[in-house]
Design a protein around this motif. Structure first.
Motif, PDB file in Angstrom:
ATOM      1  N   ILE A  33       3.932  -0.408   1.572  1.00  0.00           N
ATOM      2  CA  ILE A  33       4.912  -1.102   0.739  1.00  0.00           C
ATOM      3  C   ILE A  33       4.258  -2.268   0.004  1.00  0.00           C
ATOM      4  CG2 ILE A  33       7.018  -2.497   0.794  1.00  0.00           C
ATOM      5  CD1 ILE A  33       7.980  -0.683   3.076  1.00  0.00           C
ATOM      6  N   LEU A  34       3.380  -2.986   0.700  1.00  0.00           N
ATOM      7  CA  LEU A  34       2.661  -4.084   0.045  1.00  0.00           C
ATOM      8  C   LEU A  34       1.796  -3.568  -1.103  1.00  0.00           C
ATOM      9  CD1 LEU A  34       1.457  -6.379   2.987  1.00  0.00           C
ATOM     10  CD2 LEU A  34       3.134  -6.939   1.207  1.00  0.00           C
ATOM     11  N   ALA A  35       1.030  -2.516  -0.838  1.00  0.00           N
ATOM     12  CA  ALA A  35       0.139  -1.960  -1.861  1.00  0.00           C
ATOM     13  C   ALA A  35       0.918  -1.374  -3.030  1.00  0.00           C
ATOM     14  CB  ALA A  35      -0.754  -0.888  -1.240  1.00  0.00           C
ATOM     15  N   THR A  36       2.155  -0.958  -2.779  1.00  0.00           N
ATOM     16  CA  THR A  36       2.966  -0.334  -3.821  1.00  0.00           C
ATOM     17  C   THR A  36       3.605  -1.362  -4.751  1.00  0.00           C
ATOM     18  OG1 THR A  36       3.446   1.540  -2.367  1.00  0.00           O
ATOM     19  CG2 THR A  36       4.918   1.219  -4.243  1.00  0.00           C
ATOM     20  N   VAL A  37       4.005  -2.506  -4.203  1.00  0.00           N
ATOM     21  CA  VAL A  37       4.750  -3.480  -5.004  1.00  0.00           C
ATOM     22  C   VAL A  37       3.879  -4.617  -5.538  1.00  0.00           C
ATOM     23  CG1 VAL A  37       6.859  -2.971  -3.742  1.00  0.00           C
ATOM     24  CG2 VAL A  37       5.431  -4.880  -2.996  1.00  0.00           C
ATOM     25  N   LEU A  38       2.690  -4.832  -4.948  1.00  0.00           N
ATOM     26  CA  LEU A  38       1.815  -5.910  -5.433  1.00  0.00           C
ATOM     27  C   LEU A  38       1.080  -5.471  -6.696  1.00  0.00           C
ATOM     28  CD1 LEU A  38       0.259  -7.365  -2.144  1.00  0.00           C
ATOM     29  CD2 LEU A  38       1.957  -8.443  -3.636  1.00  0.00           C
ATOM     30  N   PRO A  39       0.637  -6.408  -7.529  1.00  0.00           N
ATOM     31  CA  PRO A  39      -0.155  -6.065  -8.712  1.00  0.00           C
ATOM     32  C   PRO A  39      -1.361  -5.205  -8.349  1.00  0.00           C
ATOM     33  CG  PRO A  39       0.489  -8.363  -8.805  1.00  0.00           C
ATOM     34  CD  PRO A  39       0.905  -7.865  -7.447  1.00  0.00           C
ATOM     35  N   VAL A  40      -1.725  -4.294  -9.234  1.00  0.00           N
ATOM     36  CA  VAL A  40      -2.777  -3.322  -8.952  1.00  0.00           C
ATOM     37  C   VAL A  40      -4.128  -3.980  -8.684  1.00  0.00           C
ATOM     38  CG1 VAL A  40      -3.397  -3.005 -11.392  1.00  0.00           C
ATOM     39  CG2 VAL A  40      -3.751  -1.135  -9.758  1.00  0.00           C
TER      40      VAL A  40
END
Length: 478
Positions: free
Chosen positions: A170-177
């Motif tokens: 979820i963190l990797a999905t919603v944080l800036p790339v």
């Protein structure tokens, strides 16, 4: 050994020659500003250097695919080398390059959007559902394995391990790339390369007999090549999952000439990794019979662990464990990110999807069913990933063919492999155990019967666009 080294050389030559040809067909222009600048939002659209893009793309599309798939594909014998080389250069490389560059040209558009534009809204509706299903299946399948291994080697329970992994997802999905993916993935991609190089070098100097391609050793007679090999080895030759990942990197590109290095280049590197592990699987266990016994006893993770530990010692064991845990997780999180981007693209037609809170609200409903599927048997999930994956690849190739045909370019670079893959998926669904499980010969006949009208449709599209071109040329002359 000559076959193994020759196959690697052919992949490198393929990148330099055919990859350059594909780039010329597409026609790149560095004067055209990329979406990373024109649509910069510091979430998905963020400029990054090409080498970061290449390693991120490699890690996104690879994971354990070119390792597990190649080891399983090695059961078919040295003919697997042919499919990896030919598939990678003429199908997978074209598929990945066109999906990435078409996304770039269409403002970072997701795969279903491209399908809708060039194949029609009905196909887009189908592919919206199919691509989301594929993303969730991949995320679930690539999470269950690592969680199970963590629960086996640590006191952490399976559910706790799964929860920790999904929290990271979820963190990797919603944080800036550029926060997690842009910083960590290039390092992890480098480790994936080092692991493959170390195994290849150790294998060459191990004294083990590397398989050579001869008429006598082409493949075991009890395994039909068509279409099983093309689905078993997907990530090392052509994989539909890649076209769902390409927009992630397309949204970060600084210029169009980086496309060949990022997309076609990552596919070639993945092909080399697949060659290494296919060769290791055949050589280390003294042929396909020994490999089959090893796979039955310990599964692909056991085979990878035994090869790595025996060839590289303690370091190899650490790399194997690292790979089995980390690499699938890094594929699972980008699968979830892609599904978030696709779902946002769909919902944006009905509501305003700007803002981080709304991004999170899209991610959670996708993560919940994925978490549930991850609790299901891993092998059950994986059986359905293969066919779904190759259907998506086939649709992407047809999308690319129609794009090039519309622009009156050399569309056959996508149309020929699209026709081939149509035959693969049409035959596989009737023959495979997870499909209808019909008689092999009957499945081949049905697959060919379904492929013919698709090819005829392609021919009709070629004729129609030629007439349009001739008509427009006549108007210009007049």
């Amino acid at each position: 050994m000559a076959t193994f080294l020759g196959a690697i050389a052919l992949l490198i030559i393929g990148y330099m020659v055919y990859g350059k040809f594909v780039e010329r067909v597409f026609v790149v222009n560095d004067d055209t500003p990329t979406p990373a600048y024109t649509k910069r939002d510091n979430l998905d659209y963020v400029p990054m250097n090409w080498w970061k893009g290449n390693l991120i793309q490699l890690l996104n599309i690879a994971g354990l695919g070119p390792i597990y798939g190649a080891v399983a594909g090695a059961l078919y014998g040295p003919v697997a080398f042919i499919w990896i080389v030919v598939g990678c250069i003429f199908a997978g490389g074209v598929h990945d390059y066109m999906s990435g560059m078409m996304s770039l040209r269409h403002g970072g558009a997701q795969f279903p959007t491209l399908v809708g534009k060039y194949l029609g809204k009905h196909i887009r509706t189908f592919i919206n559902v199919l691509s989301l299903v594929l993303m969730l299946l991949v995320a679930a399948a690539f999470t269950a394995g690592p969680a199970q291994l963590i629960s086996q080697i640590t006191p952490i329970s399976f559910i706790v391990a799964l929860s920790l992994i999904f929290g990271y997802f979820i963190l990797a999905t919603v944080l800036p790339v550029n926060r997690i993916i842009g910083r960590i993935y290039p390092l992890l991609g480098g480790i994936l390369l080092i692991m493959a190089i170390a195994v290849a070098v150790a294998l060459v100097f191990s004294g083990k007999q590397l398989p050579n391609l001869t008429l006598d050793s082409l493949h075991p007679a009890n395994l039909p090549l068509w279409p099983l090999l093309m689905v078993t080895i997907s990530c090392g030759a052509i994989s539909g999952f890649h076209c769902t990942q390409s927009p992630i990197v397309a949204c970060t590109m600084k210029k169009e000439t980086d496309g060949r290095k990022i997309f076609y280049g990552a596919m070639i590197i993945e092909g080399i990794i697949a060659l290494v592990w296919a060769a290791a699987g055949m050589a280390f266990f003294n042929g396909t019979e020994g490999l089959a016994a090893a796979l039955e006893a310990g599964g692909p993770s056991g085979v990878v662990n035994e090869i790595s530990t025996s060839l590289l010692g303690t370091v190899g064991g650490i790399l194997a464990i690292f790979g089995v845990i980390i690499l699938p997780i890094t594929t699972g999180d980008t699968a979830l990110r892609s599904s978030r981007m696709i779902a946002t693209d769909i919902l944006s037609k009905f509501m305003n999807m700007d803002g981080k809170m709304k991004v999170l609200l899209v991610t959670i409903p996708l993560a919940v069913p994925t978490f549930y599927m991850a609790t299901i048997d891993y092998t059950f999930l994986w059986r359905y990933v293969g066919w779904t994956n190759q259907v998506v690849a086939t649709v992407m190739l047809w999308t690319a063919a129609m794009y090039l045909l519309k622009l009156h370019k050399q569309h056959w670079i996508a149309g020929v492999p699209a026709s081939f893959m149509t035959g693969v998926v049409c035959t596989y669904i009737f023959y495979a155990p997870e499909g209808l499980g019909l008689d092999y010969n009957l499945s081949v006949i049905i697959g060919a019967t379904l492929t013919v009208p698709v090819v005829l449709w392609y021919a009709a599209q070629i004729i129609r666009h030629r007439k349009v071109k001739q008509k427009n040329s006549g108007l210009n002359i007049a």
